[in-house]
Design a protein around this motif. Structure first.
Motif, PDB file in Angstrom:
ATOM      1  N   UNK A  53      65.934  44.279  67.564  1.00  0.00           N
ATOM      2  CA  UNK A  53      66.535  44.190  66.100  1.00  0.00           C
ATOM      3  C   UNK A  53      65.316  44.859  65.789  1.00  0.00           C
ATOM      4  N   UNK A  54      63.466  44.277  66.005  1.00  0.00           N
ATOM      5  CA  UNK A  54      62.263  45.146  65.233  1.00  0.00           C
ATOM      6  C   UNK A  54      62.629  45.659  66.096  1.00  0.00           C
ATOM      7  N   UNK A  55      62.730  46.359  67.426  1.00  0.00           N
ATOM      8  CA  UNK A  55      62.173  47.776  67.401  1.00  0.00           C
ATOM      9  C   UNK A  55      63.746  49.267  67.073  1.00  0.00           C
ATOM     10  N   UNK A  56      64.851  48.524  66.772  1.00  0.00           N
ATOM     11  CA  UNK A  56      65.578  49.451  65.914  1.00  0.00           C
ATOM     12  C   UNK A  56      65.450  49.780  65.167  1.00  0.00           C
ATOM     13  N   UNK A  57      64.541  48.827  63.878  1.00  0.00           N
ATOM     14  CA  UNK A  57      64.307  49.320  62.810  1.00  0.00           C
ATOM     15  C   UNK A  57      63.478  49.593  62.935  1.00  0.00           C
ATOM     16  N   UNK A  58      61.636  49.254  63.373  1.00  0.00           N
ATOM     17  CA  UNK A  58      60.688  50.043  63.585  1.00  0.00           C
ATOM     18  C   UNK A  58      60.915  51.146  63.561  1.00  0.00           C
ATOM     19  N   UNK A  59      61.718  51.862  64.994  1.00  0.00           N
ATOM     20  CA  UNK A  59      62.118  53.099  65.121  1.00  0.00           C
ATOM     21  C   UNK A  59      62.463  54.329  63.731  1.00  0.00           C
ATOM     22  N   UNK A  60      63.999  53.194  63.212  1.00  0.00           N
ATOM     23  CA  UNK A  60      64.988  54.283  62.479  1.00  0.00           C
ATOM     24  C   UNK A  60      64.061  53.888  61.430  1.00  0.00           C
ATOM     25  N   UNK A  61      63.218  53.226  60.583  1.00  0.00           N
ATOM     26  CA  UNK A  61      63.095  53.135  59.297  1.00  0.00           C
ATOM     27  C   UNK A  61      61.711  53.473  59.166  1.00  0.00           C
ATOM     28  N   UNK A  62      60.748  53.245  60.231  1.00  0.00           N
ATOM     29  CA  UNK A  62      59.204  53.116  59.907  1.00  0.00           C
ATOM     30  C   UNK A  62      58.693  54.068  60.616  1.00  0.00           C
ATOM     31  N   UNK A  63      59.053  54.960  61.551  1.00  0.00           N
ATOM     32  CA  UNK A  63      58.648  56.183  62.327  1.00  0.00           C
ATOM     33  C   UNK A  63      58.209  57.223  61.744  1.00  0.00           C
ATOM     34  N   UNK A  64      59.950  56.820  61.114  1.00  0.00           N
ATOM     35  CA  UNK A  64      60.190  58.835  60.493  1.00  0.00           C
ATOM     36  C   UNK A  64      59.065  58.759  59.071  1.00  0.00           C
ATOM     37  N   UNK A  65      58.479  57.637  58.855  1.00  0.00           N
ATOM     38  CA  UNK A  65      57.873  57.941  57.855  1.00  0.00           C
ATOM     39  C   UNK A  65      56.297  57.679  57.966  1.00  0.00           C
ATOM     40  N   UNK A  66      55.958  58.356  57.197  1.00  0.00           N
ATOM     41  CA  UNK A  66      54.042  58.351  56.933  1.00  0.00           C
ATOM     42  C   UNK A  66      53.963  56.936  55.759  1.00  0.00           C
ATOM     43  N   UNK A  67      53.748  55.840  56.389  1.00  0.00           N
ATOM     44  CA  UNK A  67      53.417  54.421  56.598  1.00  0.00           C
ATOM     45  C   UNK A  67      52.496  54.562  56.363  1.00  0.00           C
ATOM     46  N   UNK A  68      51.397  53.497  55.674  1.00  0.00           N
ATOM     47  CA  UNK A  68      50.424  53.193  55.091  1.00  0.00           C
ATOM     48  C   UNK A  68      50.025  51.794  54.646  1.00  0.00           C
ATOM     49  N   UNK A  69      50.450  51.208  54.560  1.00  0.00           N
ATOM     50  CA  UNK A  69      50.600  50.350  53.453  1.00  0.00           C
ATOM     51  C   UNK A  69      48.666  48.614  54.244  1.00  0.00           C
ATOM     52  N   UNK A  70      48.186  48.390  52.705  1.00  0.00           N
ATOM     53  CA  UNK A  70      47.579  47.386  52.897  1.00  0.00           C
ATOM     54  C   UNK A  70      47.217  45.919  52.485  1.00  0.00           C
ATOM     55  N   UNK A  71      47.280  45.071  52.189  1.00  0.00           N
ATOM     56  CA  UNK A  71      48.228  44.456  51.636  1.00  0.00           C
ATOM     57  C   UNK A  71      47.134  42.872  51.986  1.00  0.00           C
ATOM     58  N   UNK A  72      46.927  41.853  50.258  1.00  0.00           N
ATOM     59  CA  UNK A  72      45.901  41.036  51.102  1.00  0.00           C
ATOM     60  C   UNK A  72      47.554  39.579  50.554  1.00  0.00           C
ATOM     61  N   UNK A  73      47.405  38.671  51.490  1.00  0.00           N
ATOM     62  CA  UNK A  73      48.359  37.886  51.203  1.00  0.00           C
ATOM     63  C   UNK A  73      47.704  36.265  51.354  1.00  0.00           C
ATOM     64  N   UNK A  74      48.082  35.351  50.758  1.00  0.00           N
ATOM     65  CA  UNK A  74      48.678  33.746  50.929  1.00  0.00           C
ATOM     66  C   UNK A  74      48.998  33.440  52.142  1.00  0.00           C
ATOM     67  N   UNK A  75      49.419  33.403  53.635  1.00  0.00           N
ATOM     68  CA  UNK A  75      49.965  32.768  53.873  1.00  0.00           C
ATOM     69  C   UNK A  75      50.749  31.983  54.351  1.00  0.00           C
ATOM     70  N   UNK A  76      50.784  31.355  53.434  1.00  0.00           N
ATOM     71  CA  UNK A  76      52.031  30.403  53.301  1.00  0.00           C
ATOM     72  C   UNK A  76      53.000  30.676  52.375  1.00  0.00           C
ATOM     73  N   UNK A  77      53.122  31.518  52.083  1.00  0.00           N
ATOM     74  CA  UNK A  77      53.731  32.313  50.735  1.00  0.00           C
ATOM     75  C   UNK A  77      53.455  33.532  50.770  1.00  0.00           C
TER      76      UNK A  77
END
Length: 227
Positions: A53-77
């Motif tokens: 499921x993860x592999x399919x989403x990454x290949x179909x949605x993320x791989x064709x796009x110029x993705x570049x994201x950087x986040x700072x997150x609270x690991x609890x939420x």
């Protein structure tokens, strides 16, 4: 689903050299990632099976796009909406975000950090083509699609020839690797924990690694411990 080590890896890890000098641990259970704490270990890799499921989403949605994201997150939420921005709701999207949340939680538990830096990128060329060690405490890296990160054993490296110190000479001819040494490579979905030079007691022992050569597209996520 976890995979087992290959016959080659089992033979290497069972060898006298591996028992006394290996800076790598290959594990198949989450709890065994704690082996990273051993002073002689600089790389700990959790072998994971590919989640379809993860592999399919990454290949179909993320791989064709110029993705570049950087986040700072609270690991609890962690707010991870930006990693799948615009993607329609689907089992694959939810499975991907669930996987990222799980890795953030795991990383925070292992490091005790209050914040986690998340980077997700679609790459078409090596981001870090030269063998090097990072000036961090520890970094988690996983490649969802494409060839994974390459690394070398601590004993196989001449550190005075890492990165810029090789004066532009490619790793393959710079002599950074000692005679007979070979690079190892993570598989897609593997979880790699790489100690950096800032890990207590790891000065001049940080994990030596690089992006794989070539232009095969990759989707890569890294996690860093933040204060």
């Amino acid at each position: 689903m976890m995979t087992t080590t290959t016959a080659e890896e089992r033979e290497e890890l069972a060898s006298p050299r591996a028992a006394t000098a290996s800076s790598t641990r290959i594990v198949t259970e989450l709890a065994d990632l704690a082996e990273l704490a051993a002073p002689e270990v600089s790389v700990c890799v959790l072998r994971r099976g590919v989640d379809p499921d993860v592999d399919g989403f990454v290949r179909e949605w993320l791989l064709p796009r110029p993705i570049s994201e950087a986040l700072r997150v609270d690991p609890g939420a962690p707010d991870l909406a930006a990693l799948a921005a615009g993607a329609p709701s689907s089992p694959g999207r939810e499975a991907f975000l669930h996987d990222v949340r799980g890795l953030i939680s795991l990383f925070a538990d292992l490091t005790g950090c209050p914040r986690v830096g998340v980077r997700l990128a679609r790459l078409a060329k090596p981001m870090c083509p030269r063998l090097h060690a990072d000036m961090v405490t520890v970094r988690l890296v996983t490649t969802y699609v494409g060839p994974g990160t390459e690394w070398a054993e601590h004993a196989d490296v001449r550190r005075d020839r890492l990165g810029h110190r090789a004066n532009g000479v490619p790793d393959e001819v710079s002599g950074v690797l000692r005679a007979g040494a070979r690079l190892r490579r993570m598989d897609p979905f593997d979880v790699g924990l790489l100690k950096g030079e800032a890990w207590p007691g790891s000065q001049d022992r940080g994990a030596v690694h690089r992006s794989p050569p070539g232009t095969s597209p990759r989707v890569v996520m890294t996690l860093d411990a933040l204060a």
